[in-house]
Design a protein around this motif. Sequence first.
Motif, PDB file in Angstrom:
ATOM      1  N   UNK A 172       3.246   2.265  -7.318  1.00 50.54           N
ATOM      2  CA  UNK A 172       2.540   3.394  -7.943  1.00 50.54           C
ATOM      3  C   UNK A 172       1.257   2.975  -8.663  1.00 50.54           C
TER       4      UNK A 172
ATOM      5  N   UNK B  69      -1.276   8.086   4.089  1.00 51.10           N
ATOM      6  CA  UNK B  69      -0.811   9.447   3.915  1.00 51.10           C
ATOM      7  C   UNK B  69      -0.716   9.766   2.431  1.00 51.10           C
TER       8      UNK B  69
ATOM      9  N   UNK C 237       1.006   0.667  -3.329  1.00 47.36           N
ATOM     10  CA  UNK C 237       1.386   2.088  -3.302  1.00 47.36           C
ATOM     11  C   UNK C 237       2.848   2.243  -3.729  1.00 47.36           C
TER      12      UNK C 237
ATOM     13  N   UNK D 239      -0.238   7.594  -2.755  1.00 52.27           N
ATOM     14  CA  UNK D 239      -0.023   7.720  -1.322  1.00 52.27           C
ATOM     15  C   UNK D 239       0.936   6.681  -0.765  1.00 52.27           C
ATOM     16  N   UNK D 240       0.977   6.605   0.559  1.00 56.98           N
ATOM     17  CA  UNK D 240       1.887   5.690   1.243  1.00 56.98           C
ATOM     18  C   UNK D 240       1.284   5.316   2.591  1.00 56.98           C
ATOM     19  N   UNK D 241       1.688   4.155   3.096  1.00 60.89           N
ATOM     20  CA  UNK D 241       1.248   3.711   4.422  1.00 60.89           C
ATOM     21  C   UNK D 241       2.399   3.886   5.397  1.00 60.89           C
TER      22      UNK D 241
END
Lengths: 236, 84
Positions: A98, A150, A95, A102-104
Amino acid sequence: MTFKTAVIVFPGSNCDQDCVRSWQTVTGLKADLVWHKESKIDNYDLIILPGGFSYGDYLRTGAIARFSPVMAEVIRLAYKGHLVIGICNGFQILTEAHLLPGALLRNRYLKYICKDIYLRVENAKTAFTGGYHRGDVLRIPISHGEGNYNVSSHGLKELQDHDLIVFRYCTPDGTVGADIAPNGSMDSIAGIINKAGNVLGLMPHPERVSEDELGGTDGRSVWTSILSTLQKRGVA
Amino acid sequence: MKYKVIVRVVLKPSVLDPQGAAIERALTAMGNKGIDSVRVGKIIEIVLEGPDEKTVFDKVNIWSDELLANPNMETYSLIVEPIA
Protein backbone atom coordinates in the motif's frame (compact mmCIF):
# COMPACT_ATOMS: atom_id res chain seq x y z
CA MET A 1 29.06 13.45 0.37
CA THR A 2 28.07 9.84 0.53
CA PHE A 3 24.63 8.40 0.53
CA LYS A 4 23.53 5.08 1.86
CA THR A 5 21.76 2.80 -0.58
CA ALA A 6 20.19 -0.57 0.11
CA VAL A 7 19.06 -3.20 -2.35
CA ILE A 8 16.64 -5.51 -0.56
CA VAL A 9 17.02 -9.21 -1.29
CA PHE A 10 13.97 -11.45 -0.94
CA PRO A 11 14.05 -15.19 -1.51
CA GLY A 12 13.53 -15.31 -5.28
CA SER A 13 14.85 -11.83 -6.09
CA ASN A 14 17.00 -12.08 -9.21
CA CYS A 15 17.78 -8.50 -10.24
CA ASP A 16 19.43 -7.50 -6.96
CA GLN A 17 23.00 -7.76 -8.26
CA ASP A 18 22.05 -5.90 -11.45
CA CYS A 19 20.72 -3.04 -9.33
CA VAL A 20 23.83 -2.94 -7.15
CA ARG A 21 26.05 -2.96 -10.20
CA SER A 22 24.23 -0.29 -12.18
CA TRP A 23 23.89 2.03 -9.16
CA GLN A 24 27.59 1.65 -8.37
CA THR A 25 28.76 1.95 -11.98
CA VAL A 26 26.67 5.00 -12.77
CA THR A 27 27.04 6.93 -9.50
CA GLY A 28 30.34 5.59 -8.17
CA LEU A 29 28.63 5.00 -4.82
CA LYS A 30 28.24 1.71 -3.08
CA ALA A 31 25.02 -0.16 -2.36
CA ASP A 32 24.45 -2.71 0.39
CA LEU A 33 22.55 -5.91 -0.16
CA VAL A 34 20.07 -6.22 2.70
CA TRP A 35 18.44 -9.58 3.44
CA HIS A 36 14.68 -9.50 3.86
CA LYS A 37 14.85 -11.00 7.37
CA GLU A 38 16.42 -7.82 8.79
CA SER A 39 14.00 -6.20 11.20
CA LYS A 40 16.14 -3.13 11.86
CA ILE A 41 18.02 -1.40 9.08
CA ASP A 42 20.07 1.78 8.84
CA ASN A 43 18.45 4.99 7.71
CA TYR A 44 19.18 4.36 4.07
CA ASP A 45 18.71 7.39 1.84
CA LEU A 46 17.69 5.17 -1.05
CA ILE A 47 16.05 1.75 -0.97
CA ILE A 48 15.79 -0.32 -4.13
CA LEU A 49 13.30 -3.20 -4.29
CA PRO A 50 14.62 -5.29 -7.17
CA GLY A 51 12.92 -7.50 -9.71
CA GLY A 52 12.51 -11.25 -9.47
CA PHE A 53 9.99 -13.73 -8.18
CA SER A 54 9.89 -13.17 -4.45
CA TYR A 55 8.45 -16.26 -2.75
CA GLY A 56 7.89 -17.79 -6.17
CA ASP A 57 5.06 -15.31 -6.79
CA TYR A 58 2.91 -17.54 -4.57
CA LEU A 59 -0.60 -16.28 -3.75
CA ARG A 60 -0.08 -13.03 -5.71
CA THR A 61 3.08 -11.34 -6.92
CA GLY A 62 4.63 -9.46 -4.02
CA ALA A 63 1.92 -10.52 -1.57
CA ILE A 64 4.13 -12.58 0.72
CA ALA A 65 7.25 -10.42 0.40
CA ARG A 66 5.16 -7.56 1.71
CA PHE A 67 5.13 -9.30 5.10
CA SER A 68 8.90 -9.90 5.24
CA PRO A 69 10.35 -8.32 8.39
CA VAL A 70 12.34 -5.76 6.39
CA MET A 71 9.19 -4.30 4.85
CA ALA A 72 8.16 -2.67 8.13
CA GLU A 73 11.45 -0.79 7.95
CA VAL A 74 10.97 0.09 4.28
CA ILE A 75 7.52 1.46 5.13
CA ARG A 76 8.93 3.38 8.11
CA LEU A 77 11.59 5.05 5.95
CA ALA A 78 9.13 5.70 3.13
CA TYR A 79 6.87 7.58 5.54
CA LYS A 80 9.89 9.60 6.67
CA GLY A 81 10.40 10.69 3.06
CA HIS A 82 13.38 8.52 2.14
CA LEU A 83 13.54 7.51 -1.51
CA VAL A 84 12.17 4.08 -2.42
CA ILE A 85 12.17 2.67 -5.94
CA GLY A 86 10.55 -0.64 -6.84
CA ILE A 87 11.38 -2.20 -10.17
CA CYS A 88 9.18 -4.97 -11.62
CA ASN A 89 8.60 -7.34 -8.69
CA GLY A 90 9.62 -4.40 -6.50
CA PHE A 91 6.71 -2.40 -7.96
CA GLN A 92 4.37 -5.31 -7.25
CA ILE A 93 5.58 -5.43 -3.64
CA LEU A 94 5.05 -1.66 -3.24
CA THR A 95 1.42 -1.96 -4.33
CA GLU A 96 0.86 -4.92 -1.97
CA ALA A 97 2.42 -2.84 0.83
CA HIS A 98 0.00 0.00 0.00
CA LEU A 99 2.88 2.40 -0.59
CA LEU A 100 1.52 2.77 -4.11
CA PRO A 101 -2.11 2.43 -5.24
CA GLY A 102 -3.53 -0.25 -7.53
CA ALA A 103 -2.33 -3.74 -8.41
CA LEU A 104 -0.39 -5.52 -11.14
CA LEU A 105 -2.46 -8.27 -12.73
CA ARG A 106 -1.71 -11.04 -15.17
CA ASN A 107 -0.74 -9.68 -18.61
CA ARG A 108 -3.72 -9.32 -20.89
CA TYR A 109 -2.62 -12.08 -23.28
CA LEU A 110 -1.34 -14.29 -20.44
CA LYS A 111 2.16 -14.28 -21.90
CA TYR A 112 5.34 -13.58 -20.02
CA ILE A 113 6.87 -10.73 -22.01
CA CYS A 114 10.63 -10.24 -22.09
CA LYS A 115 11.65 -7.65 -24.68
CA ASP A 116 12.63 -4.05 -25.23
CA ILE A 117 9.69 -1.68 -25.24
CA TYR A 118 9.31 2.09 -25.52
CA LEU A 119 8.39 4.34 -22.66
CA ARG A 120 7.36 7.95 -22.64
CA VAL A 121 8.47 10.10 -19.74
CA GLU A 122 5.29 11.79 -18.50
CA ASN A 123 6.68 13.55 -15.47
CA ALA A 124 10.29 14.73 -15.43
CA LYS A 125 9.90 16.71 -12.24
CA THR A 126 10.14 13.80 -9.82
CA ALA A 127 13.04 12.86 -7.57
CA PHE A 128 13.69 9.92 -9.91
CA THR A 129 13.32 11.49 -13.35
CA GLY A 130 14.79 15.00 -13.12
CA GLY A 131 17.46 14.08 -15.67
CA TYR A 132 14.86 13.38 -18.37
CA HIS A 133 12.53 15.71 -20.21
CA ARG A 134 8.79 15.32 -20.38
CA GLY A 135 8.03 13.49 -23.63
CA ASP A 136 11.41 11.72 -23.87
CA VAL A 137 11.06 8.27 -25.42
CA LEU A 138 13.17 5.57 -23.78
CA ARG A 139 13.97 2.09 -24.98
CA ILE A 140 13.98 -0.18 -21.95
CA PRO A 141 13.38 -3.91 -21.45
CA ILE A 142 10.41 -5.35 -19.62
CA SER A 143 10.38 -8.88 -18.25
CA HIS A 144 7.19 -9.85 -16.52
CA GLY A 145 4.05 -11.95 -16.57
CA GLU A 146 2.06 -9.69 -14.24
CA GLY A 147 2.48 -6.08 -15.29
CA ASN A 148 -1.05 -5.23 -16.19
CA TYR A 149 -1.63 -2.18 -14.01
CA ASN A 150 -5.12 -1.93 -12.59
CA VAL A 151 -6.66 0.62 -10.28
CA SER A 152 -10.17 1.81 -9.42
CA SER A 153 -11.61 4.56 -11.63
CA HIS A 154 -11.33 6.93 -8.70
CA GLY A 155 -7.69 5.90 -8.19
CA LEU A 156 -6.92 6.37 -11.89
CA LYS A 157 -8.39 9.85 -11.84
CA GLU A 158 -6.28 10.70 -8.84
CA LEU A 159 -3.11 9.51 -10.61
CA GLN A 160 -4.01 11.57 -13.68
CA ASP A 161 -5.07 14.71 -11.80
CA HIS A 162 -1.96 14.81 -9.61
CA ASP A 163 0.50 14.01 -12.39
CA LEU A 164 1.51 10.78 -10.64
CA ILE A 165 1.88 8.73 -13.83
CA VAL A 166 5.61 8.93 -14.50
CA PHE A 167 6.03 6.52 -17.43
CA ARG A 168 3.62 5.29 -20.10
CA TYR A 169 4.16 2.60 -22.72
CA CYS A 170 4.34 4.12 -26.19
CA THR A 171 5.39 3.49 -29.79
CA PRO A 172 8.97 4.28 -30.93
CA ASP A 173 7.79 7.74 -31.99
CA GLY A 174 6.22 8.42 -28.60
CA THR A 175 2.55 7.81 -29.39
CA VAL A 176 0.46 6.59 -26.49
CA GLY A 177 -2.90 4.95 -27.05
CA ALA A 178 -5.15 1.98 -26.51
CA ASP A 179 -3.50 -1.41 -27.16
CA ILE A 180 0.03 -0.02 -27.15
CA ALA A 181 0.78 -1.22 -23.63
CA PRO A 182 2.13 -4.76 -24.17
CA ASN A 183 0.51 -6.06 -20.99
CA GLY A 184 -2.89 -4.33 -21.09
CA SER A 185 -2.12 -1.74 -18.42
CA MET A 186 -4.81 0.85 -17.73
CA ASP A 187 -4.05 4.15 -19.40
CA SER A 188 -0.76 2.60 -20.68
CA ILE A 189 0.73 2.98 -17.20
CA ALA A 190 4.27 1.65 -16.79
CA GLY A 191 5.35 3.59 -13.71
CA ILE A 192 3.77 5.71 -10.98
CA ILE A 193 4.86 7.76 -8.01
CA ASN A 194 3.14 8.41 -4.67
CA LYS A 195 1.71 11.80 -3.80
CA ALA A 196 4.58 12.60 -1.44
CA GLY A 197 6.94 12.08 -4.38
CA ASN A 198 9.39 9.71 -2.69
CA VAL A 199 8.14 6.26 -3.74
CA LEU A 200 8.34 5.21 -7.40
CA GLY A 201 7.30 1.90 -8.93
CA LEU A 202 7.85 0.83 -12.51
CA MET A 203 7.68 -2.43 -14.44
CA PRO A 204 10.53 -1.79 -16.96
CA HIS A 205 14.15 -2.38 -15.93
CA PRO A 206 16.32 0.76 -16.03
CA GLU A 207 19.16 -1.17 -14.37
CA ARG A 208 19.48 -3.32 -17.50
CA VAL A 209 20.12 -0.32 -19.75
CA SER A 210 22.49 1.80 -17.73
CA GLU A 211 25.73 0.98 -19.54
CA ASP A 212 26.68 1.02 -23.23
CA GLU A 213 28.29 -2.41 -22.90
CA LEU A 214 24.92 -3.84 -21.88
CA GLY A 215 23.06 -2.56 -24.90
CA GLY A 216 21.73 0.82 -23.92
CA THR A 217 21.85 3.75 -21.55
CA ASP A 218 18.27 4.99 -21.58
CA GLY A 219 17.79 3.87 -17.97
CA ARG A 220 20.90 5.58 -16.69
CA SER A 221 19.21 8.88 -15.91
CA VAL A 222 17.05 7.21 -13.28
CA TRP A 223 20.20 6.72 -11.21
CA THR A 224 21.72 10.11 -11.98
CA SER A 225 18.39 11.80 -11.22
CA ILE A 226 18.22 10.08 -7.84
CA LEU A 227 21.81 11.07 -7.12
CA SER A 228 21.16 14.69 -7.90
CA THR A 229 18.01 14.64 -5.73
CA LEU A 230 20.04 13.27 -2.82
CA GLN A 231 22.76 15.86 -3.41
CA LYS A 232 20.19 18.65 -3.41
CA ARG A 233 18.67 17.32 -0.21
CA GLY A 234 22.16 17.28 1.23
CA VAL A 235 21.65 14.12 3.25
CA ALA A 236 24.95 12.60 4.22
CA MET B 1 -12.58 -27.23 18.63
CA LYS B 2 -11.12 -27.53 15.15
CA TYR B 3 -12.56 -25.76 12.14
CA LYS B 4 -11.93 -25.77 8.45
CA VAL B 5 -12.32 -22.41 6.77
CA ILE B 6 -12.70 -22.31 3.02
CA VAL B 7 -11.72 -18.95 1.59
CA ARG B 8 -12.95 -18.36 -1.94
CA VAL B 9 -11.10 -15.55 -3.71
CA VAL B 10 -12.28 -14.21 -7.08
CA LEU B 11 -11.42 -11.22 -9.20
CA LYS B 12 -13.93 -8.38 -8.95
CA PRO B 13 -16.43 -8.44 -11.79
CA SER B 14 -14.97 -5.17 -13.10
CA VAL B 15 -11.49 -6.73 -13.48
CA LEU B 16 -10.68 -8.43 -16.76
CA ASP B 17 -9.83 -12.12 -16.22
CA PRO B 18 -7.68 -13.27 -19.15
CA GLN B 19 -7.37 -16.81 -17.74
CA GLY B 20 -11.12 -17.16 -17.52
CA ALA B 21 -11.47 -15.80 -21.05
CA ALA B 22 -8.94 -18.35 -22.37
CA ILE B 23 -10.81 -21.21 -20.67
CA GLU B 24 -14.10 -19.93 -22.04
CA ARG B 25 -12.68 -19.97 -25.58
CA ALA B 26 -11.37 -23.50 -25.07
CA LEU B 27 -14.73 -24.74 -23.77
CA THR B 28 -16.43 -23.15 -26.76
CA ALA B 29 -13.85 -24.67 -29.11
CA MET B 30 -14.73 -28.08 -27.64
CA GLY B 31 -18.19 -27.55 -29.03
CA ASN B 32 -19.93 -26.45 -25.85
CA LYS B 33 -22.65 -23.90 -26.27
CA GLY B 34 -24.38 -21.31 -24.11
CA ILE B 35 -21.45 -20.33 -21.90
CA ASP B 36 -21.92 -16.80 -20.61
CA SER B 37 -18.66 -16.37 -18.77
CA VAL B 38 -15.82 -18.19 -17.03
CA ARG B 39 -13.94 -16.68 -14.11
CA VAL B 40 -10.89 -18.19 -12.41
CA GLY B 41 -10.27 -17.76 -8.69
CA LYS B 42 -8.59 -19.47 -5.77
CA ILE B 43 -9.71 -21.67 -2.93
CA ILE B 44 -7.65 -21.52 0.25
CA GLU B 45 -8.41 -24.04 2.99
CA ILE B 46 -7.28 -23.27 6.50
CA VAL B 47 -7.63 -25.69 9.39
CA LEU B 48 -7.41 -24.02 12.77
CA GLU B 49 -8.33 -24.23 16.39
CA GLY B 50 -10.94 -21.85 17.82
CA PRO B 51 -13.59 -21.45 20.53
CA ASP B 52 -16.56 -21.01 18.16
CA GLU B 53 -17.53 -20.40 14.54
CA LYS B 54 -17.96 -16.64 14.93
CA THR B 55 -14.49 -16.12 16.41
CA VAL B 56 -12.92 -18.27 13.70
CA PHE B 57 -14.84 -16.46 10.98
CA ASP B 58 -13.81 -13.02 12.28
CA LYS B 59 -10.18 -14.04 12.51
CA VAL B 60 -9.96 -15.44 8.98
CA ASN B 61 -11.91 -12.46 7.72
CA ILE B 62 -9.10 -10.21 8.93
CA TRP B 63 -6.45 -12.52 7.42
CA SER B 64 -8.31 -12.39 4.12
CA ASP B 65 -8.26 -8.60 4.09
CA GLU B 66 -4.62 -8.44 5.04
CA LEU B 67 -3.11 -11.21 2.95
CA LEU B 68 -5.31 -13.81 1.28
CA ALA B 69 -7.10 -11.41 -1.05
CA ASN B 70 -6.12 -8.06 -2.48
CA PRO B 71 -9.13 -5.78 -2.02
CA ASN B 72 -7.88 -3.68 -4.94
CA MET B 73 -8.83 -6.36 -7.40
CA GLU B 74 -10.40 -9.30 -5.59
CA THR B 75 -13.35 -10.15 -3.42
CA TYR B 76 -13.63 -13.15 -1.11
CA SER B 77 -16.13 -15.19 0.81
CA LEU B 78 -15.70 -17.59 3.72
CA ILE B 79 -17.29 -20.88 4.71
CA VAL B 80 -16.56 -22.16 8.22
CA GLU B 81 -17.06 -25.87 8.90
CA PRO B 82 -16.52 -27.61 12.23
CA ILE B 83 -14.30 -30.68 11.92
CA ALA B 84 -15.74 -33.57 13.86
